[in-house]
Design an enzyme around this catalytic site. Sequence first.
Site, PDB file in Angstrom:
ATOM      1  N   SER A 181       0.858  -0.667  -0.045  1.00 46.24           N
ATOM      2  CA  SER A 181      -0.062  -0.205  -0.329  1.00 46.24           C
ATOM      3  C   SER A 181       1.101   1.355  -0.062  1.00 46.24           C
ATOM      4  O   SER A 181       0.334   2.176   0.180  1.00 46.24           O
ATOM      5  CB  SER A 181      -1.127  -0.388   1.139  1.00 46.24           C
ATOM      6  OG  SER A 181      -0.056  -0.128   2.327  1.00 46.24           O
ATOM      7  N   TYR A 201      -4.539   0.893   3.747  1.00 48.91           N
ATOM      8  CA  TYR A 201      -4.955  -0.583   3.150  1.00 48.91           C
ATOM      9  C   TYR A 201      -6.324  -1.002   4.718  1.00 48.91           C
ATOM     10  O   TYR A 201      -6.943  -1.362   4.835  1.00 48.91           O
ATOM     11  CB  TYR A 201      -5.009  -1.374   2.385  1.00 48.91           C
ATOM     12  CG  TYR A 201      -4.341  -1.248   1.407  1.00 48.91           C
ATOM     13  CD1 TYR A 201      -4.661  -0.162   0.728  1.00 48.91           C
ATOM     14  CD2 TYR A 201      -3.805  -1.672   0.237  1.00 48.91           C
ATOM     15  CE1 TYR A 201      -4.482  -0.117  -0.806  1.00 48.91           C
ATOM     16  CE2 TYR A 201      -3.100  -2.064  -0.770  1.00 48.91           C
ATOM     17  CZ  TYR A 201      -3.843  -1.019  -1.585  1.00 48.91           C
ATOM     18  OH  TYR A 201      -3.996  -0.618  -2.616  1.00 48.91           O
ATOM     19  N   CYS A 250       2.342  -7.113   1.513  1.00 47.41           N
ATOM     20  CA  CYS A 250       1.330  -6.095   2.472  1.00 47.41           C
ATOM     21  C   CYS A 250       0.541  -6.641   2.987  1.00 47.41           C
ATOM     22  O   CYS A 250       0.152  -8.339   2.828  1.00 47.41           O
ATOM     23  CB  CYS A 250       0.713  -5.095   1.723  1.00 47.41           C
ATOM     24  SG  CYS A 250      -0.546  -4.044   2.798  1.00 47.41           S
ATOM     25  N   CYS A 287       2.913  -6.052   9.999  1.00 40.31           N
ATOM     26  CA  CYS A 287       2.789  -4.746   8.950  1.00 40.31           C
ATOM     27  C   CYS A 287       4.082  -4.945   8.662  1.00 40.31           C
ATOM     28  O   CYS A 287       5.577  -4.659   8.950  1.00 40.31           O
ATOM     29  CB  CYS A 287       2.245  -4.328  10.132  1.00 40.31           C
ATOM     30  SG  CYS A 287       1.428  -2.707   8.821  1.00 40.31           S
ATOM     31  N   THR A 288       3.958  -4.292   6.794  1.00 36.71           N
ATOM     32  CA  THR A 288       5.831  -4.045   6.514  1.00 36.71           C
ATOM     33  C   THR A 288       5.894  -3.374   7.000  1.00 36.71           C
ATOM     34  O   THR A 288       7.466  -2.893   6.469  1.00 36.71           O
ATOM     35  CB  THR A 288       5.155  -4.591   4.884  1.00 36.71           C
ATOM     36  OG1 THR A 288       4.378  -3.655   4.569  1.00 36.71           O
ATOM     37  CG2 THR A 288       4.940  -5.676   4.411  1.00 36.71           C
TER      38      THR A 288
HETATM   39  N1  DGL Z   1       1.824  -1.968   4.258  1.00 36.23           N
HETATM   40  C1  DGL Z   1       0.387  -2.582   4.904  1.00 36.23           C
HETATM   41  C2  DGL Z   1       0.136  -4.098   5.888  1.00 36.23           C
HETATM   42  O1  DGL Z   1       2.298  -4.483   5.262  1.00 36.23           O
HETATM   43  C3  DGL Z   1      -0.186  -1.918   6.146  1.00 36.23           C
HETATM   44  C4  DGL Z   1      -0.143  -0.660   5.298  1.00 36.23           C
HETATM   45  C5  DGL Z   1      -1.579   0.523   5.412  1.00 36.23           C
HETATM   46  O2  DGL Z   1      -2.594   0.440   5.998  1.00 36.23           O
HETATM   47  O3  DGL Z   1      -1.760   0.847   4.749  1.00 36.23           O
HETATM   48  O4  DGL Z   1      -0.037  -4.510   6.837  1.00 36.23           O
END
Ligand code: DGL
Length: 419
Positions: free
Chosen positions: A62, A110, A153, A277-278
């Site tokens: 994201s 996201y 993600c 979460c990345t």
């Molecule tokens: N990079 C998304 C993940 O690993 C989280 C960031 C977002 O909420 O957009 O869940």
Amino acid sequence: MAALLRLALCCVLAIVARATDDPVAVAIGHAKAHPQGDVPASFVAADYRGDLRDLPIGVFDSGVGGLTVLEALKAHDRHDNLTGKEGADGVPDFAGERFVYFGDQANMPYGNYSAVGRTDFLRELILRDVLFLLGRRYAHGRKPPVKAIVIACNTATAYGLEDIRAAVKAWGLPVIVVGVVEAGAQGLAESAGGAQGGVAVLATVGTCASNAYPKALAKVTARPVRQLGSATLAAAIEGDPSVTTPIRDIIRADVGGFLKSAAADGAAPIDTLMLGCTHYPLVADEIAAAFAYWREQSAADGRKPYAALVAKELKQVNPAAWTAEALWRSLQGARMMAVTSSSAGDQFYLSVPNPAWPGVGLAADGSLSYEYKYGRQPNQVGRQDTLNVPMTPEKLPGATANLVREKLPLTWRSLRAAR
Ligand code: DGL
């Protein structure tokens, strides 16, 4: 005659998609109806009929958080590159590969779509990300198609992995699809290193609501799992100007609230953190510091309410390295590793708002307004309220660029070279 048949097929597909109103069916139908890849959210079907081995690997998130996964891909060295046997040989396993990275920054976080009942719209966004990677178009020019999709993600994996696999199958593409959640669970199982206590999954609110981690972890361990969903941390790391609380304070407050409810529930002591979460590996030290802080806090009676709940040595699991291994195994298994070393480097893209799109809602800083972003409905897969443009270090907010430069050196070098 062939053109007539194709037109009839397109009409049938469009009717079926509209009848079901399912964002996946709509996206599948839309791309099938445009096999020349000549409209947004489509790809050139002929690109996937030949030898795919020398195509790049697509990676998406994201935002910039998925760069932590790209870093792991670039650093991964678990095999001998000549024999494929297990064992590092000093040469990264993907040294012969190139990557196309996409961060859907205009539409993030996201992790917050599920809280406003917009998971169908999120699923459409995720398929649009995939179609962007498969296709040849970006806002102002052409990009290469990809032979593999790494969903870097957690939220997108939680809500989109099955959709992506179904779509790739429906399109008849021999494209590899790898997500981070099962890889993370596998990583926890393989790297437990004696840890047997409770697991705290730190993720977005959306990932937590999906229960993707508890389900994936239940397949590999009987250890108790609790989830900590943050509504703001990923956006803060991304440099979202609407989040004004400092990152350290967000983490400390999130962890404090989490431990309070865990203590009230009599939860099992926690000795492992899953960075679900990345974005979070970029602030792994601050996360460890917050748990250490609360562990030492004393209540009015002098008692330390969280000392027994948080292990002194907390293990952190970052799914990225296991995602890299899952990708390597899939590419090897399908005999799809690159055969010709390419001098072309990696490519990086991110989405930005398109002010020219009718009805688009913009905030004062030019980003999509909250009401507009979270008020959209699915089934308009070709919408262009955002445009995908090359990502450069200058396009990242200063603090975010600093984090990438400090924590992700291989990626930073590649991003600078891509200019
Ligand atoms: N990079 C998304 C993940 O690993 C989280 C960031 C977002 O909420 O957009 O869940």
